[in-house]
Design a protein around this motif. Sequence first.
Motif, PDB file in Angstrom:
ATOM      1  N   ALA A 171      -2.389   4.447  -6.156  1.00 60.14           N
ATOM      2  CA  ALA A 171      -2.844   2.709  -6.741  1.00 60.14           C
ATOM      3  C   ALA A 171      -3.119   2.095  -6.192  1.00 60.14           C
ATOM      4  O   ALA A 171      -3.323   1.126  -5.400  1.00 60.14           O
ATOM      5  CB  ALA A 171      -3.029   2.903  -8.403  1.00 60.14           C
ATOM      6  N   GLN A 172      -1.311   1.881  -5.673  1.00 59.46           N
ATOM      7  CA  GLN A 172      -0.457   1.096  -4.987  1.00 59.46           C
ATOM      8  C   GLN A 172      -1.036   0.976  -3.761  1.00 59.46           C
ATOM      9  O   GLN A 172      -1.352  -0.082  -2.458  1.00 59.46           O
ATOM     10  CB  GLN A 172       0.605   1.260  -5.028  1.00 59.46           C
ATOM     11  CG  GLN A 172       1.456   0.952  -6.098  1.00 59.46           C
ATOM     12  CD  GLN A 172       1.426   2.370  -6.617  1.00 59.46           C
ATOM     13  OE1 GLN A 172       1.075   2.621  -6.827  1.00 59.46           O
ATOM     14  NE2 GLN A 172       3.344   2.225  -7.002  1.00 59.46           N
ATOM     15  N   TYR A 173      -2.022   2.228  -2.370  1.00 63.44           N
ATOM     16  CA  TYR A 173      -2.070   2.080  -1.673  1.00 63.44           C
ATOM     17  C   TYR A 173      -3.369   0.930  -1.761  1.00 63.44           C
ATOM     18  O   TYR A 173      -3.659   0.408  -0.794  1.00 63.44           O
ATOM     19  CB  TYR A 173      -2.542   3.923  -1.245  1.00 63.44           C
ATOM     20  CG  TYR A 173      -2.753   4.075  -0.188  1.00 63.44           C
ATOM     21  CD1 TYR A 173      -1.920   4.824   1.630  1.00 63.44           C
ATOM     22  CD2 TYR A 173      -4.146   4.235   0.126  1.00 63.44           C
ATOM     23  CE1 TYR A 173      -3.491   4.374   2.500  1.00 63.44           C
ATOM     24  CE2 TYR A 173      -5.177   4.750   0.675  1.00 63.44           C
ATOM     25  CZ  TYR A 173      -4.844   4.300   2.082  1.00 63.44           C
ATOM     26  OH  TYR A 173      -5.308   4.678   3.489  1.00 63.44           O
ATOM     27  N   GLY A 174      -4.386   2.257  -1.995  1.00 61.59           N
ATOM     28  CA  GLY A 174      -6.045   0.682  -2.126  1.00 61.59           C
ATOM     29  C   GLY A 174      -4.803  -0.352  -2.198  1.00 61.59           C
ATOM     30  O   GLY A 174      -5.501  -1.235  -1.542  1.00 61.59           O
ATOM     31  N   GLU A 175      -4.078  -0.981  -3.028  1.00 60.62           N
ATOM     32  CA  GLU A 175      -4.264  -2.941  -3.501  1.00 60.62           C
ATOM     33  C   GLU A 175      -3.512  -3.061  -1.855  1.00 60.62           C
ATOM     34  O   GLU A 175      -3.696  -4.334  -1.614  1.00 60.62           O
ATOM     35  CB  GLU A 175      -3.154  -3.013  -4.343  1.00 60.62           C
ATOM     36  CG  GLU A 175      -2.378  -4.460  -4.529  1.00 60.62           C
ATOM     37  CD  GLU A 175      -1.544  -4.334  -5.189  1.00 60.62           C
ATOM     38  OE1 GLU A 175      -1.212  -5.267  -5.354  1.00 60.62           O
ATOM     39  OE2 GLU A 175      -0.816  -3.471  -6.463  1.00 60.62           O
ATOM     40  N   LEU A 176      -2.750  -2.661  -1.284  1.00 60.70           N
ATOM     41  CA  LEU A 176      -2.134  -2.404   0.049  1.00 60.70           C
ATOM     42  C   LEU A 176      -2.675  -2.212   1.395  1.00 60.70           C
ATOM     43  O   LEU A 176      -3.030  -3.413   1.877  1.00 60.70           O
ATOM     44  CB  LEU A 176      -0.548  -1.537   0.410  1.00 60.70           C
ATOM     45  CG  LEU A 176       0.259  -2.519   0.711  1.00 60.70           C
ATOM     46  CD1 LEU A 176       0.885  -3.456   0.055  1.00 60.70           C
ATOM     47  CD2 LEU A 176       1.637  -0.807   0.893  1.00 60.70           C
ATOM     48  N   GLY A 216      -5.869  -3.883   0.921  1.00 55.85           N
ATOM     49  CA  GLY A 216      -5.958  -4.329   1.187  1.00 55.85           C
ATOM     50  C   GLY A 216      -5.963  -5.380   1.257  1.00 55.85           C
ATOM     51  O   GLY A 216      -6.410  -6.653   2.049  1.00 55.85           O
ATOM     52  N   ARG A 217      -4.699  -6.000   1.105  1.00 56.55           N
ATOM     53  CA  ARG A 217      -3.507  -6.978   1.285  1.00 56.55           C
ATOM     54  C   ARG A 217      -3.060  -7.270   2.332  1.00 56.55           C
ATOM     55  O   ARG A 217      -3.199  -8.215   3.368  1.00 56.55           O
ATOM     56  CB  ARG A 217      -2.367  -6.955   1.120  1.00 56.55           C
ATOM     57  CG  ARG A 217      -1.699  -7.608  -0.643  1.00 56.55           C
ATOM     58  CD  ARG A 217      -0.678  -7.436  -0.762  1.00 56.55           C
ATOM     59  NE  ARG A 217       0.717  -8.052  -0.412  1.00 56.55           N
ATOM     60  CZ  ARG A 217       1.667  -7.732  -0.369  1.00 56.55           C
ATOM     61  NH1 ARG A 217       2.271  -6.526  -0.997  1.00 56.55           N
ATOM     62  NH2 ARG A 217       2.378  -8.171   0.463  1.00 56.55           N
ATOM     63  N   SER A 239      -7.616  -8.478   4.443  1.00 59.11           N
ATOM     64  CA  SER A 239      -7.753  -9.432   3.709  1.00 59.11           C
ATOM     65  C   SER A 239      -6.860 -10.280   4.842  1.00 59.11           C
ATOM     66  O   SER A 239      -7.231 -11.818   5.354  1.00 59.11           O
ATOM     67  CB  SER A 239      -7.099  -9.545   2.937  1.00 59.11           C
ATOM     68  OG  SER A 239      -5.784  -9.781   2.419  1.00 59.11           O
TER      69      SER A 239
END
Lengths: 281, 273
Positions: free
Chosen positions: A244-249, A251-252, A255
């Motif tokens: 899950a952290q992969y997607g969040e990273l 995105g960061r 952006s």
Amino acid sequence: MPEPKIKVRGLSKHFAVKSRRFTAIDNIDLDIRGGEFFCIVGPSGCGKTTLLRILAGLEQQDSGRFDIAAGEGADRGRSAAPQNSMVFQEQSIFPWMTVRDNVAFGLKARGIGKTERYAVADRFIDKVGLSGFASALPHQLSGGMKQRVSIARAFANDPEILLMDEPFAALDEQTKLILQVELLRIWEETRKSVLYVTHSIDEAIVLADRIMIMSARPGRIKEIIDVSAVFPRPRRVESVKSSAQYGELFGRVWSQLRDEVATAAASANEAGAQREGGGKS
Amino acid sequence: MTFGTLSTTDLVKDGDREPWRLTTRQIELGLSILSPIVLLAAWEFAARAGWIDLRFFPAPSQVFVEAAAMIRSGQLIEDVLISLQRIVIGFTIGAVPGVVIGLAMGLFGKVRAIIQPLVDATFPIPKIAILPLFILILGLGEESKYAIIATAVIYLVLLNTAAGVRNIDRIYLDVGRNYRAGKWMMFTDVALPGALPMIFAGLKLGMGVALLVIVSAEFVGARSGIGYLIWTSWQTFQVEQMYVGLMVSAVLGFATTALIDALERVLVPWKRH
């Protein structure tokens, strides 16, 4: 905190294209730790490659300086471990040399005898999974195998730091994935400091301890994101990508990068044909 | 397919292949062999039927009979060998310095600055036009033949070699610098092998020109050789002999080119042919 392996201070470089002056990189300050895998992402033309080529000694900066710390007990003779070895983006292994001679090229330049340099070369040929191809000529190899040779050549030279300029950019997705896994494995064994330039956010997250995002021209440091805090070593590429952290990273990073890519595209349109030859990414 | 697992499906597949049907490549090869044979046959037929003037176009069979007679008398072999010797010696005298100077021009800007204008100024002179000067200086012997061939060859080899060095992909020079190859290693491991394909292109062009020049030189300034053979058969109006001379020079050109091609395959194995 220990002394950084690479210390970059105020590094700048300009290009003149048809009497117009471009700033390729502007006042870069950077510390890279020993054994760190450091990725640089940025829009096309932001000076990533220029930064790497300056560190590789292939180009001269206009101002600023950088320092690459020598390992313990290193003497500065000709046969000593070199400061850096580069893995290039395009096909860069010599077509007229066998795989073995290509891998041993740096060692030969350092004046190391044939028996010894071939022994080292063969060890790294095995490491990159090309056992049995030592006497092959590059035209007999696929694109992915050629880049393995290029990586073996850099590691065999036992440099203080490795510089990699989008080494997998020209490869297909699956070959790229396999080579990323192998690169991580070899890197885990040697723990060299690596400076790795890439276009791919995905690749940066999978490989890097830290990701540096560069702004559109002039190239400046926009942000540095710590990946090692999220994904510790040793890493499995599959589990990183499916977490899950992969997607969040992702995105960061995106952006931060999105605006820069838009800026770069706009200025590219504006500059039009003048951009030609203004230094690669 | 291995012997142990031969099955009926394999047999069916073999049956599907229609062995009498030729591949495109086989057809093209056949056509290439056929076209000169058809031409010769047509020529022979036209000659026998009296459609063409035998004084200018003797039947191919006549030419072959003449060639056989000339081989038996030893005259033809002698002429071929003397021309071949002139080509080999003259070519070597021209090609070796051509490669060396070309490499120096490619590697060092100063050498290029000195040599390039001399080359540019003299290259347009038709090489055969210098023959009278060489005969004047060196006499009618072999030396003037070597000199004229060497002169013709050196330009092509030199220009191609220099271009070969200068056109080496920049990335290879970058690798050499990044891996700290010294000057000598840059030369032996990067510049020379990198320029080899172009050097061979120059050698092939040079060989073609060597043949051209030696035949012309033998027209006027020789008492032997293929050019002399062709010229004297004109003067004595022995047209069959003249055709033999033409045929032999074609074979010679083909053979020398094949020789350089073979050498290239050995020395430039990374270049696909």
